[in-house]
Design a protein around this motif. Sequence first.
Motif, PDB file in Angstrom:
ATOM      1  N   ASN A   1      -0.482  10.438 -12.724  1.00 32.10           N
ATOM      2  CA  ASN A   1      -0.986   9.069 -12.678  1.00 32.10           C
ATOM      3  C   ASN A   1      -2.226   8.877 -13.552  1.00 32.10           C
ATOM      4  O   ASN A   1      -3.125   9.728 -13.568  1.00 32.10           O
TER       5      ASN A   1
ATOM      6  N   HIS B   1       0.864  -1.182   0.000  1.00 34.08           N
ATOM      7  CA  HIS B   1       0.000   0.000   0.000  1.00 34.08           C
ATOM      8  C   HIS B   1       0.908   1.242   0.000  1.00 34.08           C
ATOM      9  O   HIS B   1       1.549   1.496  -0.996  1.00 34.08           O
TER      10      HIS B   1
ATOM     11  N   TRP C   1      -5.187   4.007 -12.026  1.00 34.33           N
ATOM     12  CA  TRP C   1      -4.305   3.711 -10.891  1.00 34.33           C
ATOM     13  C   TRP C   1      -5.060   3.930  -9.580  1.00 34.33           C
ATOM     14  O   TRP C   1      -5.686   4.957  -9.374  1.00 34.33           O
ATOM     15  N   TYR C   2      -5.006   2.954  -8.706  1.00 34.93           N
ATOM     16  CA  TYR C   2      -5.846   2.951  -7.518  1.00 34.93           C
ATOM     17  C   TYR C   2      -5.285   3.823  -6.402  1.00 34.93           C
ATOM     18  O   TYR C   2      -4.082   3.914  -6.199  1.00 34.93           O
ATOM     19  N   ASN C   3      -6.218   4.450  -5.683  1.00 37.12           N
ATOM     20  CA  ASN C   3      -5.847   5.186  -4.479  1.00 37.12           C
ATOM     21  C   ASN C   3      -5.433   4.174  -3.404  1.00 37.12           C
ATOM     22  O   ASN C   3      -5.733   2.992  -3.492  1.00 37.12           O
ATOM     23  N   GLY C   4      -4.763   4.656  -2.368  1.00 36.19           N
ATOM     24  CA  GLY C   4      -4.332   3.755  -1.314  1.00 36.19           C
ATOM     25  C   GLY C   4      -3.050   3.029  -1.632  1.00 36.19           C
ATOM     26  O   GLY C   4      -2.686   2.061  -0.959  1.00 36.19           O
ATOM     27  N   SER C   5      -2.338   3.477  -2.690  1.00 33.03           N
ATOM     28  CA  SER C   5      -1.054   2.875  -3.049  1.00 33.03           C
ATOM     29  C   SER C   5      -0.048   4.000  -3.305  1.00 33.03           C
ATOM     30  O   SER C   5      -0.363   5.182  -3.175  1.00 33.03           O
TER      31      SER C   5
ATOM     32  N   GLN D   1       1.911   6.889  -4.881  1.00 33.11           N
ATOM     33  CA  GLN D   1       1.374   7.877  -5.806  1.00 33.11           C
ATOM     34  C   GLN D   1       2.444   8.754  -6.477  1.00 33.11           C
ATOM     35  O   GLN D   1       2.307   9.118  -7.630  1.00 33.11           O
TER      36      GLN D   1
ATOM     37  N   GLY E   1       2.089   8.331  -0.609  1.00 32.92           N
ATOM     38  CA  GLY E   1       0.768   8.044  -1.166  1.00 32.92           C
ATOM     39  C   GLY E   1      -0.358   8.840  -0.555  1.00 32.92           C
ATOM     40  O   GLY E   1      -1.528   8.477  -0.691  1.00 32.92           O
ATOM     41  N   ASP E   2      -0.037   9.955   0.109  1.00 30.61           N
ATOM     42  CA  ASP E   2      -1.066  10.741   0.791  1.00 30.61           C
ATOM     43  C   ASP E   2      -1.921  11.551  -0.174  1.00 30.61           C
ATOM     44  O   ASP E   2      -2.956  12.092   0.231  1.00 30.61           O
ATOM     45  N   ARG E   3      -1.512  11.659  -1.424  1.00 30.61           N
ATOM     46  CA  ARG E   3      -2.305  12.334  -2.463  1.00 30.61           C
ATOM     47  C   ARG E   3      -1.992  11.673  -3.792  1.00 30.61           C
ATOM     48  O   ARG E   3      -1.018  10.936  -3.911  1.00 30.61           O
ATOM     49  N   ARG E   4      -2.808  11.917  -4.795  1.00 28.87           N
ATOM     50  CA  ARG E   4      -2.562  11.325  -6.096  1.00 28.87           C
ATOM     51  C   ARG E   4      -1.373  12.007  -6.784  1.00 28.87           C
ATOM     52  O   ARG E   4      -1.173  13.219  -6.659  1.00 28.87           O
TER      53      ARG E   4
END
Length: 311
Positions: free
Chosen positions: A223, A188, A227-231, A233, A216-219
């Motif tokens: 990206n 993550h 591409w999924y959030n929570g990974s 960035q 990974g606190d923001r996109r």
Amino acid sequence: MLQLSFNDPDKLVSVTHALSTRSRIDILQLLHVNKLNIIEIAEALSLPISTVANHIKVLEAANLIHTEMLPASRGAMKLCSLNYKDIHIVLNQVAADTTSDMHLYEVQMPIGHYSDCEVTPTCGMASGEGVILKEDDPASFYHPEHVNAQIIWLSEGYLEYLLPMDIPTGAMIESLELSMEMCSEVSHYNNDWPSDISVWVNGIKIGMWTSPGDLGDRRGKLNPDWWYNGSTQYGILKTWQVDQKRTTLDMKKVSDISLTNLALEGKPKLRLRIGIDPNARHQGGMNLFGNQFGDHEQHIMMRVKYTLNPA
């Protein structure tokens, strides 16, 4: 008077960094009138003594102040005074390495075009369209599709690249610059996950950078939508430079490795390795970003400045 220009970028960075905080400006204003010790400065500015001591170290490093240890009632005290009454910054002066006889050779190497690798899960890669093959499967790194990678992650190991050195015969290399966007790697993401990421050129380790975390606190600005959030960035763009005397990272010295150690002249290629040294203290993995992920629209960038010997 202290005069600064682009001809001495390291000094310029050091001084402007020292001047970038209001508290350090206040200290210089106090010292413009009198020599003071750290306790007197702390009392005048209503700051903790430890904070003032740290500011004094920065001002000393920039050579803006002079300090001397004097005996006190209990031990010794550090007396501070100004080195300069005026600072003059010249921004229109041409740096020495931008003269007409200096040439620039520039290459961008896509991050998926590595020539060798050694990886340990968590690991994987993705293109602008989706994940390439299977995550956490090192065998995927040897599949031909790896050339399409725009983000690559690994917990341990390295990626190695062969960069072309199309430099004229007999040219004298003055500097080598390598820049790339990267950060740590953990499942993550974790912004507080330090990792010691090292860079080697032709088998020589030129230095190491400690990434603060897997960010990974923001996109990431670039990206793709899928591409999924929570990974992971985005990363941090780092620039290494090797010249005739040393190696710097973002213009700060990190090692004594020079161009002489790297033996670049007359070679058709440069071997670049980016990864985690097995002996590093922080084994926090690595993410490497291409021009479609993260915040910076570039792959691995190499710039070589060289001069031509007169015929």
